[in-house]
Design a protein around this motif. Structure first.
Motif, PDB file in Angstrom:
ATOM      1  N   ASP A   1       0.846  -1.178   0.000  1.00  0.00           N
ATOM      2  CA  ASP A   1       0.000   0.000   0.000  1.00  0.00           C
ATOM      3  C   ASP A   1       0.889   1.238   0.000  1.00  0.00           C
ATOM      4  O   ASP A   1       1.822   1.341   0.803  1.00  0.00           O
ATOM      5  CB  ASP A   1      -0.908  -0.033   1.226  1.00  0.00           C
ATOM      6  N   SER A   2       0.601   2.180  -0.872  1.00  0.00           N
ATOM      7  CA  SER A   2       1.435   3.378  -0.978  1.00  0.00           C
ATOM      8  C   SER A   2       1.414   4.218   0.302  1.00  0.00           C
ATOM      9  O   SER A   2       2.363   4.949   0.570  1.00  0.00           O
ATOM     10  CB  SER A   2       1.006   4.222  -2.175  1.00  0.00           C
ATOM     11  N   ARG A   3       0.362   4.090   1.105  1.00  0.00           N
ATOM     12  CA  ARG A   3       0.309   4.850   2.363  1.00  0.00           C
ATOM     13  C   ARG A   3       1.342   4.349   3.358  1.00  0.00           C
ATOM     14  O   ARG A   3       1.743   5.087   4.251  1.00  0.00           O
ATOM     15  CB  ARG A   3      -1.087   4.749   2.980  1.00  0.00           C
ATOM     16  N   GLU A   4       1.767   3.096   3.227  1.00  0.00           N
ATOM     17  CA  GLU A   4       2.731   2.516   4.160  1.00  0.00           C
ATOM     18  C   GLU A   4       4.176   2.857   3.821  1.00  0.00           C
ATOM     19  O   GLU A   4       5.057   2.709   4.665  1.00  0.00           O
ATOM     20  CB  GLU A   4       2.587   0.988   4.158  1.00  0.00           C
ATOM     21  N   ILE A   5       4.450   3.307   2.626  1.00  0.00           N
ATOM     22  CA  ILE A   5       5.819   3.514   2.172  1.00  0.00           C
ATOM     23  C   ILE A   5       6.568   4.556   3.007  1.00  0.00           C
ATOM     24  O   ILE A   5       7.696   4.296   3.426  1.00  0.00           O
ATOM     25  CB  ILE A   5       5.860   3.854   0.667  1.00  0.00           C
ATOM     26  N   PRO A   6       6.007   5.729   3.291  1.00  0.00           N
ATOM     27  CA  PRO A   6       6.760   6.686   4.110  1.00  0.00           C
ATOM     28  C   PRO A   6       7.149   6.114   5.483  1.00  0.00           C
ATOM     29  O   PRO A   6       8.275   6.334   5.945  1.00  0.00           O
ATOM     30  CB  PRO A   6       5.799   7.870   4.258  1.00  0.00           C
ATOM     31  N   ASP A   7       6.244   5.382   6.116  1.00  0.00           N
ATOM     32  CA  ASP A   7       6.575   4.765   7.407  1.00  0.00           C
ATOM     33  C   ASP A   7       7.680   3.733   7.256  1.00  0.00           C
ATOM     34  O   ASP A   7       8.569   3.633   8.102  1.00  0.00           O
ATOM     35  CB  ASP A   7       5.336   4.112   8.034  1.00  0.00           C
ATOM     36  N   LEU A   8       7.623   2.945   6.200  1.00  0.00           N
ATOM     37  CA  LEU A   8       8.653   1.940   5.968  1.00  0.00           C
ATOM     38  C   LEU A   8      10.012   2.602   5.771  1.00  0.00           C
ATOM     39  O   LEU A   8      11.008   2.176   6.360  1.00  0.00           O
ATOM     40  CB  LEU A   8       8.307   1.086   4.750  1.00  0.00           C
ATOM     41  N   LEU A   9      10.069   3.649   4.971  1.00  0.00           N
ATOM     42  CA  LEU A   9      11.331   4.339   4.733  1.00  0.00           C
ATOM     43  C   LEU A   9      11.868   4.962   6.013  1.00  0.00           C
ATOM     44  O   LEU A   9      13.075   4.922   6.276  1.00  0.00           O
ATOM     45  CB  LEU A   9      11.163   5.393   3.634  1.00  0.00           C
ATOM     46  N   SER A  10      10.984   5.492   6.821  1.00  0.00           N
ATOM     47  CA  SER A  10      11.385   6.039   8.120  1.00  0.00           C
ATOM     48  C   SER A  10      11.943   4.939   9.018  1.00  0.00           C
ATOM     49  O   SER A  10      12.960   5.133   9.700  1.00  0.00           O
ATOM     50  CB  SER A  10      10.188   6.721   8.787  1.00  0.00           C
ATOM     51  N   THR A  11      11.313   3.773   9.013  1.00  0.00           N
ATOM     52  CA  THR A  11      11.779   2.646   9.824  1.00  0.00           C
ATOM     53  C   THR A  11      13.156   2.175   9.366  1.00  0.00           C
ATOM     54  O   THR A  11      14.022   1.867  10.193  1.00  0.00           O
ATOM     55  CB  THR A  11      10.767   1.478   9.758  1.00  0.00           C
ATOM     56  N   ILE A  12      13.382   2.142   8.062  1.00  0.00           N
ATOM     57  CA  ILE A  12      14.691   1.742   7.541  1.00  0.00           C
ATOM     58  C   ILE A  12      15.770   2.702   8.026  1.00  0.00           C
ATOM     59  O   ILE A  12      16.825   2.272   8.503  1.00  0.00           O
ATOM     60  CB  ILE A  12      14.672   1.650   5.999  1.00  0.00           C
ATOM     61  N   SER A  13      15.521   3.999   7.925  1.00  0.00           N
ATOM     62  CA  SER A  13      16.538   4.967   8.362  1.00  0.00           C
ATOM     63  C   SER A  13      16.755   4.894   9.870  1.00  0.00           C
ATOM     64  O   SER A  13      17.882   5.017  10.346  1.00  0.00           O
ATOM     65  CB  SER A  13      16.185   6.387   7.911  1.00  0.00           C
ATOM     66  N   THR A  14      15.693   4.645  10.632  1.00  0.00           N
ATOM     67  CA  THR A  14      15.828   4.494  12.087  1.00  0.00           C
ATOM     68  C   THR A  14      16.678   3.270  12.416  1.00  0.00           C
ATOM     69  O   THR A  14      17.552   3.324  13.291  1.00  0.00           O
ATOM     70  CB  THR A  14      14.439   4.379  12.753  1.00  0.00           C
ATOM     71  N   LYS A  15      16.457   2.159  11.730  1.00  0.00           N
ATOM     72  CA  LYS A  15      17.243   0.936  11.963  1.00  0.00           C
ATOM     73  C   LYS A  15      18.721   1.173  11.646  1.00  0.00           C
ATOM     74  O   LYS A  15      19.597   0.635  12.319  1.00  0.00           O
ATOM     75  CB  LYS A  15      16.707  -0.240  11.142  1.00  0.00           C
ATOM     76  N   ALA A  16      19.002   1.964  10.621  1.00  0.00           N
ATOM     77  CA  ALA A  16      20.402   2.281  10.296  1.00  0.00           C
ATOM     78  C   ALA A  16      21.056   3.019  11.461  1.00  0.00           C
ATOM     79  O   ALA A  16      22.157   2.657  11.896  1.00  0.00           O
ATOM     80  CB  ALA A  16      20.473   3.110   9.014  1.00  0.00           C
ATOM     81  N   ARG A  17      20.377   4.033  11.989  1.00  0.00           N
ATOM     82  CA  ARG A  17      20.930   4.796  13.122  1.00  0.00           C
ATOM     83  C   ARG A  17      21.059   3.918  14.367  1.00  0.00           C
ATOM     84  O   ARG A  17      22.065   3.987  15.079  1.00  0.00           O
ATOM     85  CB  ARG A  17      20.067   6.017  13.408  1.00  0.00           C
ATOM     86  N   GLU A  18      20.032   3.108  14.646  1.00  0.00           N
ATOM     87  CA  GLU A  18      20.070   2.226  15.814  1.00  0.00           C
ATOM     88  C   GLU A  18      21.193   1.196  15.716  1.00  0.00           C
ATOM     89  O   GLU A  18      21.696   0.728  16.734  1.00  0.00           O
ATOM     90  CB  GLU A  18      18.733   1.505  15.998  1.00  0.00           C
TER      91      GLU A  18
END
Length: 118
Positions: A1-18
């Motif tokens: 779902d296209s609505r989920e993409i921004p959250d997914l991208l945010s989660t990816i960047s958060t995992k990189a920092r973590e």
């Protein structure tokens, strides 16, 4: 779902920092429309240690959503004490199903391309 993409991208960047990585570049590319789905590629460049990068890739692999990590490149090693820092670039690709309007557009574009070949 296209609505989920921004959250997914945010989660990816958060995992990189973590994972202990410094994000240098996080750039989504245009979607690649296929017959019934779209590929959503993201260029990622981070700085950190090898173990941090492996931890990040492992965390992304545990997502409930499919994210492919391709074209991994380790470069510019720098020694700081007993640690080696690297610049790691990769292409992360996730996917979404196309809605009816998107599928119709893909079919129309494909028909135009087939007609132009003739």
């Amino acid at each position: 779902d296209s609505r989920e993409i921004p959250d997914l991208l945010s989660t990816i960047s958060t995992k990189a920092r973590e994972s202990g990585l410094e994000i240098i570049l996080f750039r989504p590319r245009p979607e690649n429309l296929k017959d019934f789905y779209a590929e959503i590629p993201v260029d990622i460049v981070v700085r950190g240690g090898f173990i941090s990068a492996v931890t990040f890739f492992d965390e992304v692999g545990k997502f409930n959503r499919l994210v492919n990590i391709d074209n991994i490149d380790f470069k510019n090693p720098k020694i700081s004490g007993d640690q080696v820092g690297l610049e790691i670039s990769t292409l992360a690709t996730t996917y979404r199903f196309l809605d009816e309007a998107d599928r119709k557009k893909v079919a129309e574009d494909k028909a135009k391309a087939d007609k132009a070949k003739k």
